[in-house]
Design an enzyme around this catalytic site. Structure first.
Site, PDB file in Angstrom:
ATOM      1  N   GLU A  27      74.084  10.117   4.765  1.00 20.60           N
ATOM      2  CA  GLU A  27      73.579   9.056   5.591  1.00 20.60           C
ATOM      3  C   GLU A  27      74.700   7.892   5.689  1.00 20.60           C
ATOM      4  O   GLU A  27      74.497   6.694   5.124  1.00 20.60           O
ATOM      5  CB  GLU A  27      72.405   8.434   4.700  1.00 20.60           C
ATOM      6  CG  GLU A  27      71.073   9.606   4.898  1.00 20.60           C
ATOM      7  CD  GLU A  27      69.731   8.959   4.415  1.00 20.60           C
ATOM      8  OE1 GLU A  27      69.688   7.867   3.704  1.00 20.60           O
ATOM      9  OE2 GLU A  27      68.980   9.774   4.859  1.00 20.60           O
ATOM     10  N   GLU A  85      67.533  17.107   5.886  1.00 20.79           N
ATOM     11  CA  GLU A  85      66.513  16.484   5.074  1.00 20.79           C
ATOM     12  C   GLU A  85      65.456  16.364   5.848  1.00 20.79           C
ATOM     13  O   GLU A  85      65.421  15.644   7.192  1.00 20.79           O
ATOM     14  CB  GLU A  85      66.916  15.139   4.338  1.00 20.79           C
ATOM     15  CG  GLU A  85      67.815  15.325   3.293  1.00 20.79           C
ATOM     16  CD  GLU A  85      68.117  13.892   2.592  1.00 20.79           C
ATOM     17  OE1 GLU A  85      67.397  13.128   2.759  1.00 20.79           O
ATOM     18  OE2 GLU A  85      69.583  13.835   2.323  1.00 20.79           O
TER      19      GLU A  85
HETATM   20  C1  BG6 Z   1      67.364  10.116   1.895  1.00 16.66           C
HETATM   21  C2  BG6 Z   1      68.531  10.355   0.897  1.00 16.66           C
HETATM   22  O1  BG6 Z   1      67.669   8.733   2.212  1.00 16.66           O
HETATM   23  O2  BG6 Z   1      66.074  10.189   1.675  1.00 16.66           O
HETATM   24  C3  BG6 Z   1      67.907  11.124  -0.525  1.00 16.66           C
HETATM   25  O3  BG6 Z   1      69.603  11.419   1.254  1.00 16.66           O
HETATM   26  C4  BG6 Z   1      66.415  10.548  -0.795  1.00 16.66           C
HETATM   27  O4  BG6 Z   1      68.685  10.924  -1.187  1.00 16.66           O
HETATM   28  C5  BG6 Z   1      65.542  10.872   0.592  1.00 16.66           C
HETATM   29  O5  BG6 Z   1      65.974  10.971  -1.791  1.00 16.66           O
HETATM   30  C6  BG6 Z   1      64.072  10.524   0.344  1.00 16.66           C
HETATM   31  O6  BG6 Z   1      64.160   9.254   0.092  1.00 16.66           O
HETATM   32  P1  BG6 Z   1      63.135   8.862  -1.129  1.00 16.66           P
HETATM   33  O7  BG6 Z   1      63.613   7.218  -1.456  1.00 16.66           O
HETATM   34  O8  BG6 Z   1      61.721   9.140  -1.000  1.00 16.66           O
HETATM   35  O9  BG6 Z   1      63.990   9.693  -2.568  1.00 16.66           O
END
Ligand code: BG6
Length: 492
Positions: free
Chosen positions: A206, A388
């Site tokens: 990111e 992701e």
């Molecule tokens: C992304 C990141 O922003 O979202 C992860 O790369 C992160 O590290 C994921 O865990 C989900 O966000 P959150 O805040 O729900 O854990």
């Protein structure tokens, strides 16, 4: 009802994704140094996470997790661990000691790839040693060997929003070009050590979030500093791409972008124009790294952030050109609304009346994923990789620890269907899909444990208490069928 083709390409990569400081733990083991996240406390949706630091007068200061936004953090801070605080990165969910069990569970669901990040300070504890820490390297060797037993290949994130703490304190993070050298030295060690067993790499996680979160490790920064930090990261990434190709000719190197979709709030021309500019705040990062040069709109964007020029050398320009990414990876969780007059933000904005939200208020928008895949491919013409995606939810296990997470199945099903449509109908080349946090792990934004993404439940609470036992949820069996049929069970 018309049946859509949800079959995925034969060589499609199915997997899960994690980040070391949210998953690994073992923070004072194996010669690991202190990482920028190690001083970050747990929080919640209402209470932001913060770092615990002391200034030179011994006064405790607690900037929020965005180091970068901490106006009162001067050069003289010293991080401290407080006894009554809980620091989630220290134990995380203990992959460090449980990797064999976790990899077996991932293999059981059918993964052929697993995305994990190497902890920089496990390899170079301060970032400045001349020789890497062998124990740290061996740990990831063991992880990759374990995966190989199940024919699971690695997708390695070289830097997931983190820095060895020493580089934060000494150089003000990525604002210094010294950090480029430290990164390249570190990346080269990884390519040489794991390059024969790892095809897919991500230089940064990111990277377009550097303005809002703390991945740059910048303590105090103006708008210009932030963009200079980002430039230094672009150069570091391009150098790494060149190195990876030289060391292993079949390596494929991408970077990862937070690509939450943005929609204009209305069809008012001012809102549409604002939307274009807001979108460019993200495209800036993808364009520079994916095409290898600064776009024509860059200066206008800088001016909106209060400055005219960055320190970009002729050599940098050449490196960016030669070190273009092989593919564009992105995370997709939600979409957002933007309108004229709004401050720039990556996520948030007005409520979208057409969408439901997760318990953390994140709008659920599967079609936005298809939209994003198309936008990126139209623009950069390189394969995409969804590294992701997932739904953070509160899971309620029964007396046997079993979670019937139909809401997660519904979320995944709709997003995978949208992804299949982008691949099969729109013809977007997509390398694979790695769902976020397949084994429950600590949330990045809130530091909570109760915000869970996985299809394996981890018995641990928000303060790190619990047996840490792993129990497959209902979504585990569902996902297993999806992968076993390469997507065919998604058909209604
Ligand atoms: C992304 C990141 O922003 O979202 C992860 O790369 C992160 O590290 C994921 O865990 C989900 O966000 P959150 O805040 O729900 O854990």
């Amino acid at each position: 009802m018309k049946k859509l083709n949800t079959k995925f390409p034969e060589d499609f990569l199915w997997g899960g994704a994690t980040a070391d400081f949210q998953y690994e733990g073992g923070f004072n083991e194996g010669g690991r140094g202190i990482l920028s996240h190690d001083y970050e406390t747990a929080g919640s949706n209402e209470t932001p996470r913060h770092h615990t630091l002391r200034n030179k007068d011994g006064k405790l200061i607690t900037p929020n997790s965005s180091f970068i936004l901490a106006e009162d953090v001067s050069n003289d801070v010293e991080p401290v661990f407080l006894e009554n605080e809980y620091y989630p990165s220290h134990q995380a969910v203990d992959f460090y000691h449980r990797y064999k069990e976790d990899i077996k569970l991932m293999a059981g669901v059918g993964f052929n790839i697993f995305r994990f990040s190497v902890c920089w300070s496990r390899i170079f504890p301060t970032g400045e040693e001349t020789e890497p820490n062998e124990e740290g390297l061996q740990f990831y060797d063991d992880v990759i060997s374990e995966m190989a037993k199940y024919n699971m290949e690695p997708l390695i994130t070289i830097c997931h929003d983190e820095l060895p703490m020493n580089l934060v304190l000494k150089y003000n993070g990525w604002t210094s070009r010294k950090v480029i050298d430290a990164y390249v030295k570190y990346a080269e060690v990884l390519f040489k050590r794991y390059g024969k067993r790892c095809r897919y790499w991500l230089t940064f996680n990111e990277i377009n979030a550097v303005r809002g979160f703390g991945p740059t490790g910048v303590r105090k920064a103006s708008g210009k500093d932030r963009y200079q930090a980002a430039h230094n990261m672009f150069v570091a990434s391009a150098k790494a791409v060149k190195l990876a190709h030289r060391i292993s000719s079949d390596s494929q190197v991408g970077a990862m972008y937070a690509m939450s979709e943005q929609y204009p709030a209305t069809c008012k021309p001012e809102d549409i124009f604002h939307h274009m500019q807001a979108r460019r705040e993200n495209w800036y990062f993808v364009d520079i790294m994916g095409r290898g040069y600064y776009p024509s709109y860059a200066q206008n964007l800088w001016q909106r952030h209060g400055f005219d020029r960055l320190d970009i050398t002729l050599e940098d320009t050449q490196i960016l050109k030669e070190g273009q990414l092989d593919y564009i990876a992105f995370s997709y969780y939600r979409s957002n609304i933007t309108k004229a007059g709004d401050a720039w933000r990556n996520v948030g904005g007005d409520t979208n009346p057409y969408l439901e939200v997760t318990p953390w208020g994140w709008p659920i928008d599967p079609l936005g994923l298809r939209y994003c895949m198309n936008e990126i491919y139209d623009r950069i013409q390189k394969p995409v990789f969804i590294v992701e995606n997932g739904m953070g939810a509160v899971d309620e296990p029964d007396e046997n620890g079993y979670v019937a997470d139909d809401y997660r199945i519904d979320f995944l099903k709709k997003h995978l269907t949208a992804m299949a449509d982008a691949i099969n109908i729109d013809k977007v080349p997509c390398l694979g899909y790695t769902m976020w946090g397949p084994i429950d792990l600590v949330s990045l934004s809130t530091g909570e444990m109760k915000k869970r993404y996985g299809f394996v439940y981890v018995d641990m609470d928000d303060r790190g208490k619990g047996s840490l036992d792993r129990t497959p949820k209902k979504s585990y069996t569902w996902m297993k069928n999806v992968i076993a049929t390469n997507g065919e069970v998604l058909i209604d």
